[in-house]
Every structure is written in structure tokens, then in C-alpha cells.
Write a protein that holds these residues in place. Structure first.
Motif, PDB file in Angstrom:
ATOM      1  N   GLU A  81      -6.576   0.267  -2.178  1.00  0.00           N
ATOM      2  CA  GLU A  81      -5.927  -0.531  -3.204  1.00  0.00           C
ATOM      3  C   GLU A  81      -4.461  -0.621  -2.807  1.00  0.00           C
ATOM      4  O   GLU A  81      -3.992   0.170  -1.988  1.00  0.00           O
ATOM      5  N   GLN A  86      -0.158  -2.197  -3.782  1.00  0.00           N
ATOM      6  CA  GLN A  86       0.873  -2.675  -4.688  1.00  0.00           C
ATOM      7  C   GLN A  86       1.979  -3.265  -3.830  1.00  0.00           C
ATOM      8  O   GLN A  86       2.317  -2.713  -2.783  1.00  0.00           O
ATOM      9  N   GLU A 145      -4.269 -10.812  -0.275  1.00  0.00           N
ATOM     10  CA  GLU A 145      -5.344 -11.718  -0.686  1.00  0.00           C
ATOM     11  C   GLU A 145      -6.373 -11.874   0.432  1.00  0.00           C
ATOM     12  O   GLU A 145      -7.582 -11.823   0.191  1.00  0.00           O
ATOM     13  N   THR A 172      -7.826  -4.622  -3.954  1.00  0.00           N
ATOM     14  CA  THR A 172      -7.321  -4.713  -5.313  1.00  0.00           C
ATOM     15  C   THR A 172      -5.820  -4.473  -5.278  1.00  0.00           C
ATOM     16  O   THR A 172      -5.356  -3.541  -4.626  1.00  0.00           O
ATOM     17  N   HIS A 193      -2.339  -3.827  -7.561  1.00  0.00           N
ATOM     18  CA  HIS A 193      -1.803  -3.412  -8.855  1.00  0.00           C
ATOM     19  C   HIS A 193      -0.396  -3.965  -9.043  1.00  0.00           C
ATOM     20  O   HIS A 193       0.360  -4.091  -8.081  1.00  0.00           O
TER      21      HIS A 193
END
Length: 113
Positions: free
Chosen positions: A36, A38, A74, A79, A81
Motif C-alpha cells: 500500500e 501514500q 495508479e 491501494t 492512502h
């Protein structure tokens, strides 16, 4: 005419950089059982993509712009955040090295810098 050529070259360069970052993100995710991320703005330097693997491993990459970073995550399919807090931050596992580096001279660790 010249501006169009410059814009096209810059767009192509940004796309290549996003593709490279997406491959690096994919490699990280594969190595850590998934990932994941950010995206954080870091000023003129661009944007930092912080990655956290399913196994708690972590790392980061720097993109030349927020748009390139966004495109890369993308393309990678991870994922993303909005913030680095809560459950997401709790997934990070750190070891003795990180604790001594973060603590620096306060706890007798190596100086940061």
C-alpha cells in the motif's frame, strides 16, 4: 510549434518516469507480499511515494512531481492512502537500526547527519 514539441517531450519523459516507478512499486509489492502507499508533496523536489508491504517492510521512492507519482501508483495498482496514519502506519515494522537512527543522540544512537 516549438512549445508543442517541448510539451510532448516533457510528457513523454514524465510517462517513462511513471512507468519506471510503477515497475519499482510492483517489484516492492512482489517482494513484500503486496503493498500500500501514500504520496507526500516534498516541495520543489517532487513527491515521495511511501510504500508499506504486507509483511511490514517499508520503503520510499521520489517522483519529480505529484502527477508522476499519482500516475505511477495508479499503474502499479496498489491501494493509496490520503494520510500516513492509523492502521496504515501501524503496519510498518521497524528494527533496531531505525530506532537508533530516529532517536539519534537523544538515546545514544548515531547522529543524523
Amino acid at each position: 510549434m516549438a512549445d508543442t514539441q517541448v510539451d510532448e517531450k516533457q510528457a513523454a519523459k514524465a510517462a517513462r518516469r511513471a512507468d519506471k516507478l510503477a515497475r519499482q512499486i510492483g517489484s516492492f509489492a512482489k517482494e513484500h507480499g503486496g503493498a500500500e502507499g501514500q504520496i507526500a508533496y516534498i516541495g520543489q523536489r517532487g513527491a515521495r511515494i511511501v510504500l508499506v508491504g504486507e509483511d511490514g517492510g517499508w520503503g520510499d521512492l521520489v517522483a519529480p512531481s505529484h502527477a508522476v507519482a499519482k500516475s505511477a501508483v495508479e499503474k502499479s495498482g496498489i491501494t493509496v492512502h490520503e494520510d500516513f496514519d492509523g492502521e496504515f502506519a501501524a503496519k510498518v515494522k521497524t528494527g533496531p537500526y531505525e530506532w537508533t537512527r530516529m532517536a539519534g543522540i537523544q538515546l545514544g544512537g548515531p547522529k543524523n547527519g
